[in-house]
Design a protein around this motif. Structure first.
Motif: not given
Length: 296
Positions: A183-190, A193, A216
């Motif tokens: 996803s381009r949403d940084p919360d999703s990548a967080q 992780r 991503a």
């Protein structure tokens, strides 16, 4: 002790006769004794007796196995909570679509539980928009499924099914790629992780690298190459998808050995859906549409 006077005796006898005569009806039969009964417990109202509907919101997929997998997961939820109204709505690609399911719940209470693994556009925008477009349904929106220890248990279970042996002596060469949609949403990548870190702890310190099928970096093949360059040649791919689909198939095809299957109807997934439902119910009163999108 002095004897009672005649007047006192007559007064007492008269009082006793009055009491006895008061227990007789006009036809000479004895009246039943009246006992004070405790007040009856109030019956619960319909709203109290019927819990809100658990509305599972899946993404949808053109893969026919996806719908079958999600339906099997909902059956597990029903087995865990008999009597709970459990329904399904899709964001796209599959029937029933979320607006149609909401339309069938007019006048009712519902908790929308995303069958999604982290915060992203669908959770932050699509679900609130669908709830706002159905004002006749009193809705809450639960947090997405991840990150959460129950997700980690499901991932671990799928890895063991794929051949992961926790007693294997070759851990120094082992690693796991956590393949997610992206996803381009940084919360999703967080969120992804964080799940990777939790899975690494569950695996006893084996490296777990998040990788993505779209939007991503790194990609799954790139993550596998990077691990091989570090001497990690016994690499497994953990499928961080709720059901089969295009992204899950692409991630599996890149795996050097058998990839774990998607999370699907794993028992921990059913328990997690109910946990998010209960969490949403206990957080805030259902006076209007309420969103609980922060991960917990």
């Amino acid at each position: 002790m002095p004897l009672d006077s005649t007047a006192q005796l007559l007064t007492r006898v008269t009082a006793q006769l009055s009491n006895q005569l008061g227990l007789l009806s006009r036809n000479g039969t004895r009246r039943p004794m009246h006992r004070t009964r405790p007040p009856a417990a109030p019956r619960p109202s319909t709203a109290e007796a019927t819990p809100p509907t658990l509305l599972v919101v899946a993404h949808g997929s053109r893969d026919p196995q996806a719908l079958r997998t999600v339906l099997a997961l909902l059956d597990r939820v029903r087995d865990l909570r008999p009597g709970l109204d459990v329904r399904l709505g899709h964001i796209e690609l599959n029937q029933p679509l979320l607006p149609d399911t909401l339309d069938g719940l007019r006048g009712a209470d519902a908790v929308l539980v995303p069958l999604l693994l982290g915060r992203g556009h669908h959770v932050k925008h699509d679900l609130p928009a669908a709830a706002a477009a159905a004002p006749s349904v009193r809705t809450r929106i639960a947090a997405p499924l991840g990150p959460h220890p129950l997700l980690v248990e499901a991932l671990y279970g799928r890895l063991v099914e794929a051949g992961w042996d926790p007693a294997d002596e070759g851990r120094r060469r082992a690693a796991v790629v956590l393949a997610a949609a992206g996803s381009r949403d940084p919360d999703s990548a967080q969120d992804t992780r964080r799940t990777a870190r939790m899975l690494a702890e569950r695996l006893g310190g084996v490296p777990v690298v998040p990788a993505y099928a779209s939007a991503a970096a790194p990609t799954v093949p790139a993550a596998l190459r990077a691990l091989a360059a570090r001497g990690r040649h016994r690499t497994f791919v953990a499928s961080y998808f709720t059901a089969p689909g295009r992204f899950a198939s692409a991630a599996a095809s890149a795996a050097p050995r058998t990839a774990a299957v998607p999370l699907g109807a794993h028992p921990a997934m059913a328990r997690l859906l109910l946990h998010r439902y209960d969490q949403a119910l206990s957080a805030i009163a259902p006076s209007e549409t309420v969103s609980l999108l922060a991960s917990a």
